[in-house]
Scaffold this active site. Structure first.
Site, PDB file in Angstrom:
ATOM      1  N   SER A 184       0.837  -1.193   0.000  1.00 54.07           N
ATOM      2  CA  SER A 184       0.000   0.000   0.000  1.00 54.07           C
ATOM      3  C   SER A 184       0.876   1.249   0.000  1.00 54.07           C
ATOM      4  O   SER A 184       1.904   1.317   0.684  1.00 54.07           O
ATOM      5  CB  SER A 184      -0.950  -0.003   1.202  1.00 54.07           C
ATOM      6  OG  SER A 184      -0.246  -0.222   2.412  1.00 54.07           O
ATOM      7  N   GLY A 214      -0.583   4.500   0.377  1.00 51.57           N
ATOM      8  CA  GLY A 214      -1.396   5.611   0.852  1.00 51.57           C
ATOM      9  C   GLY A 214      -2.284   6.160  -0.258  1.00 51.57           C
ATOM     10  O   GLY A 214      -2.896   5.414  -1.019  1.00 51.57           O
ATOM     11  N   ALA A 215      -2.328   7.488  -0.371  1.00 50.22           N
ATOM     12  CA  ALA A 215      -3.187   8.133  -1.361  1.00 50.22           C
ATOM     13  C   ALA A 215      -2.794   7.792  -2.795  1.00 50.22           C
ATOM     14  O   ALA A 215      -3.596   7.946  -3.717  1.00 50.22           O
ATOM     15  CB  ALA A 215      -3.162   9.644  -1.164  1.00 50.22           C
ATOM     16  N   GLY A 237      -2.276   4.875  -3.901  1.00 49.08           N
ATOM     17  CA  GLY A 237      -2.830   3.580  -4.279  1.00 49.08           C
ATOM     18  C   GLY A 237      -2.046   2.427  -3.704  1.00 49.08           C
ATOM     19  O   GLY A 237      -1.595   2.468  -2.560  1.00 49.08           O
ATOM     20  N   GLY A 262      -6.071   0.164   5.474  1.00 53.94           N
ATOM     21  CA  GLY A 262      -5.238  -0.967   5.092  1.00 53.94           C
ATOM     22  C   GLY A 262      -5.904  -2.291   5.381  1.00 53.94           C
ATOM     23  O   GLY A 262      -5.769  -3.259   4.601  1.00 53.94           O
ATOM     24  N   ASP A 263      -6.652  -2.366   6.492  1.00 46.63           N
ATOM     25  CA  ASP A 263      -7.373  -3.593   6.825  1.00 46.63           C
ATOM     26  C   ASP A 263      -8.499  -3.842   5.821  1.00 46.63           C
ATOM     27  O   ASP A 263      -8.770  -4.986   5.451  1.00 46.63           O
ATOM     28  CB  ASP A 263      -7.943  -3.498   8.240  1.00 46.63           C
ATOM     29  CG  ASP A 263      -6.884  -3.128   9.259  1.00 46.63           C
ATOM     30  OD1 ASP A 263      -5.726  -3.549   9.091  1.00 46.63           O
ATOM     31  OD2 ASP A 263      -7.212  -2.405  10.219  1.00 46.63           O
TER      32      ASP A 263
END
Length: 323
Positions: free
Chosen positions: A230, A232-233, A235, A261-262
């Site tokens: 991941s 973050g913003a 993608g 994230g979960d």
């Protein structure tokens, strides 16, 4: 991996270090000043519990296990009843930890204050392994997620991965630090670090997307079928079988990043268990993560909104051999 027979099997999430997420909506939060909260929510948290909440209501039954403190278990009990999650947690004396989130929507920031959690006796850790072994006789998919509490060895996830893979189960791990390093050596089917956790795992900085993709590809080639990183913003990167995708979410209003994230893990796992390919996993995982950003707590938007978000996810093939 083939779709799982929902009549015989379900998904199990393991949360060793459960938490109560206390989220305070504090406009214009400033450290060292008097701040006023305009709203408060308390939700049952911990990465595996969040994944279970996001998966609940789907086609497969969901079971959650791990450790809970007896003194403040009511909020977890309520979540399990409301979402229809089967509860196989071991209760220990004391209180599960509390994670305080100070959310400033105006400043687009979240400040975390995490309190200490339970100390797990050795016999309780052995007891949980017995529970997991028992669940593996019927359930074929496991998500091991979150930090490791005091008293549980850093090799905890690695030991579970080895036991579960020996039984033919699908195992996903979302952890960091030494527990992730040991788990990776046991070769789970899927891991989902963020870029910082991947860099820590490799012991070197990852500067730029190309280095993240290459590192994720190397990890996949080491024997972990699906690697999700991941960003973050920006993608997330999805790597499997020599193919790498960048999935970029649509712009959404952000209420809180807690649990995003979960949600991605839940989306990827649910898609994979239905037999989706890499792009299908990327779309659903990214849509789940984007969908929960506008909500406080482990909540997804309605199915029609999720479908809209999935269509809006931008997918780009990244040629690993050119990096």
């Amino acid at each position: 991996m083939n779709p799982v027979d929902g009549k015989r099997s379900g998904v199990v999430t393991v949360t060793l270090n459960a938490a109560i997420d206390q989220t305070l909506d504090v406009p214009g939060f400033q450290a060292g000043a008097v701040n006023r909260a305009v709203a408060e929510t308390r939700t049952a948290g911990g990465k595996g519990i969040n994944v279970a909440a996001f998966l609940s209501g789907g086609a497969l039954p969901v079971t959650a296990t791990g450790f809970l403190g007896e003194e403040n278990a009511a909020v977890f009990d309520a979540l399990f009843r409301r979402r229809g999650i089967r509860d196989r947690f071991l209760r220990l004396p004391g209180r599960s930890r509390v994670n305080i989130k100070l959310v400033d929507r105006e400043g687009r920031s979240v400040t975390d204050i995490n309190l200490p959690g339970l100390h797990v006796p050795a016999e309780s850790w052995r007891g949980l392994l017995t529970v997991v072994d028992d669940l593996a006789t019927t359930d074929r998919s496991f998500v091991l997620a979150g930090s490791v509490p005091a008293g549980v060895p850093d090799t905890a996830y690695a030991e579970m991965v080895a036991r579960l893979r020996a039984r033919g189960a699908f195992v996903a791990v979302d952890a960091s630090g030494p527990p992730l390093r040991h788990a990776v050596a046991a070769r789970p089917d899927m891991v989902k670090p963020n870029a910082a956790e991947l860099a820590e795992l490799l012991g070197r900085p990852l500067t730029g997307r190309a280095e993240v993709v290459r590192a994720a590809s190397d990890l996949s080639e080491s024997g972990i079928a699906l690697v999700v990183v991941s960003l973050g913003a920006e993608g997330a990167v999805f790597v499997e079988g020599g193919r790498a995708l960048l999935a970029v979410p649509p712009s959404v209003e952000v209420a809180s990043t807690v649990g995003a994230g979960d949600a991605m893990v839940a989306g990827v796992v649910s898609a994979r268990l239905e037999g989706a390919g890499l792009e299908g996993c990327a779309r659903r995982g990214t849509a789940f993560a984007a969908g929960t950003l506008s909500r406080l707590g482990p909540e997804l938007p309605p199915p029609e909104r999720l479908a809209e978000l999935m269509r809006a996810v931008q997918i780009e093939d990244v040629r690993v051999e050119e990096l």
